[in-house]
Design an enzyme around this catalytic site. Structure first.
Site, PDB file in Angstrom:
ATOM      1  N   ARG A 160     -18.348   8.691   6.234  1.00 17.21           N
ATOM      2  CA  ARG A 160     -18.718   8.403   4.843  1.00 17.21           C
ATOM      3  C   ARG A 160     -20.244   8.473   4.729  1.00 17.21           C
ATOM      4  NH1 ARG A 160     -14.415   9.582   3.413  1.00 17.21           N
ATOM      5  NH2 ARG A 160     -12.854   8.374   2.316  1.00 17.21           N
ATOM      6  N   HIS A 179     -17.065  17.695   1.643  1.00 20.15           N
ATOM      7  CA  HIS A 179     -15.985  16.723   1.879  1.00 20.15           C
ATOM      8  C   HIS A 179     -14.650  17.440   2.115  1.00 20.15           C
ATOM      9  CE1 HIS A 179     -14.650  12.304   1.142  1.00 20.15           C
ATOM     10  NE2 HIS A 179     -13.837  12.908   1.986  1.00 20.15           N
TER      11      HIS A 179
END
Ligand code: NAP
Length: 310
Positions: free
Chosen positions: A225, A273
């Site tokens: 993250r 992502h």
């Protein structure tokens, strides 16, 4: 009849409708699943951050929320969520992450860019890459994904170091825990992979001080993250040449804004992502299995610990 609200974004419903319906049928569950449902009828919510639901108190008979994502940082602190929350652990997610991480580790380990990006007529003498057995790769976070990546990299003969909250032992890897363990692992990590969840304890874990512990020339790969890394500290470490490269799949703000310095930085690789994604077929089986367990009074798998945030 069990009522399952699919609240994971309109675009996802088309992909999940058939495999989820089939998985619920195969589990022998008399279930209705739909993207819209009267709140008072809902027993379970299949959730992703694209869900419009923010007030879980509006569902009086809700038994559980089942996340399609492994990372639950956007829902775990919701004060209206008082029923069990499960995160996604599925074969597709795991296999995708192993492939992405292994690919990017090998890129840096083998120095592939030297030959792929600059084929300019120069015969690069002495550019034989070292063997994996002479390269130390460290993984922070040894959960479903970190463990699988550790096993794959150990299988390629890399020297694998791992660090986690509880210091789980893994075959083929040397594992550590605690602040001293982290300092030890970082000081030896030629290639560092972040597979931690985003929690209050992991936010900015890779700050200037910890980045400085990495050996000169280290590479950082972050499919975990964005907030695990202090972006300014990372840019500073790259600028002064302490780090050789950062391959980043996740960011504090997604999509990464067009003007962000990461885009143009020669030592940063940005991927959008895509390191891994939940796959409808395998994930639907996990969801159906968990609903089935709950219906039988058994404990669901992959329950999130609210106090830890993952
Ligand atoms: P997981 O099974 O929950 O594992 C989390 C790991 O992090 C565990 O080993 C845990 O330690 C460790 N950890 C948590 N807090 C810690 C702390 N404060 N200090 C040290 N270690 C800590 O999660 P997962 O399924 O492997 O997924 C990991 C993360 O990958 C997700 O949370 C998500 O953010 C990210 N992800 C990214 C993508 C992508 O496409 N980029 C896709 C899927 C997931 P213990 O083992 O001791 O509990």
């Amino acid at each position: 009849m069990i009522n399952v609200l699919f609240s994971a974004g309109a675009g996802q419903w088309d992909a999940y409708r058939a495999p989820l319906t089939e998985a619920l049928e195969d589990a022998g569950l008399p279930a209705r699943i739909a993207p819209d449902m009267a709140p008072e009828d809902v027993d379970y919510i299949v959730y992703s951050p694209a869900s419009g639901v923010t007030d879980f108190a509006a569902f009086p008979r809700l038994r559980a929320v089942l996340s399609l994502w492994a990372g639950v940082e956007r829902i775990v602190g919701n004060p209206t969520l008082t029923v069990p929350l499960t995160r996604m652990v599925d074969d597709g997610l795991r296999e995708g992450m192993v492939e992405w991480v292994t690919g990017h580790v090998l890129r840096h380990h083998l120095g592939l860019d030297r030959h792929v990006a600059t084929q300019d007529g120069t015969w690069l003498e002495g550019s034989v890459p070292p063997l994996a057995r002479h390269r130390t790769v460290a993984i922070l976070g040894l959960g479903a994904l970190g463990q699988a990546c550790a096993a794959a990299l150990a299988g390629l003969n890399f020297r694998v170091l791992g660090w986690s909250r509880t210091g789980a032992t893994l075959p083929g890897a040397e594992t550590h825990a605690g602040p001293e363990g982290l300092a030890y692992v970082l000081s030896r990590a030629e290639i560092l992979i972040l597979l931690l969840p985003e929690t209050p304890a992991t936010t900015n874990l890779m700050n200037a001080e910890r980045l400085a512990l990495l050996p000169p020339g280290a590479v950082i790969i972050n499919p975990g993250r964005g907030p695990l890394i202090d972006d300014d500290a990372l840019l500073a470490a790259l600028e002064r040449g302490h780090l050789a490269h950062a391959t980043l799949d996740v960011f504090r703000q997604e999509p990464l804004p067009p003007g962000h310095p990461f885009w143009a930085h020669p030592s940063v690789t940005v991927t959008p992502h895509i390191a891994s994604a939940t796959r409808e077929d395998t994930a639907s089986r996990i969801i159906a299995d968990n609903i089935s367990r709950d219906q039988k009074g058994a404990q669901m798998r992959f329950l999130v610990d609210r106090s830890l945030g993952y």
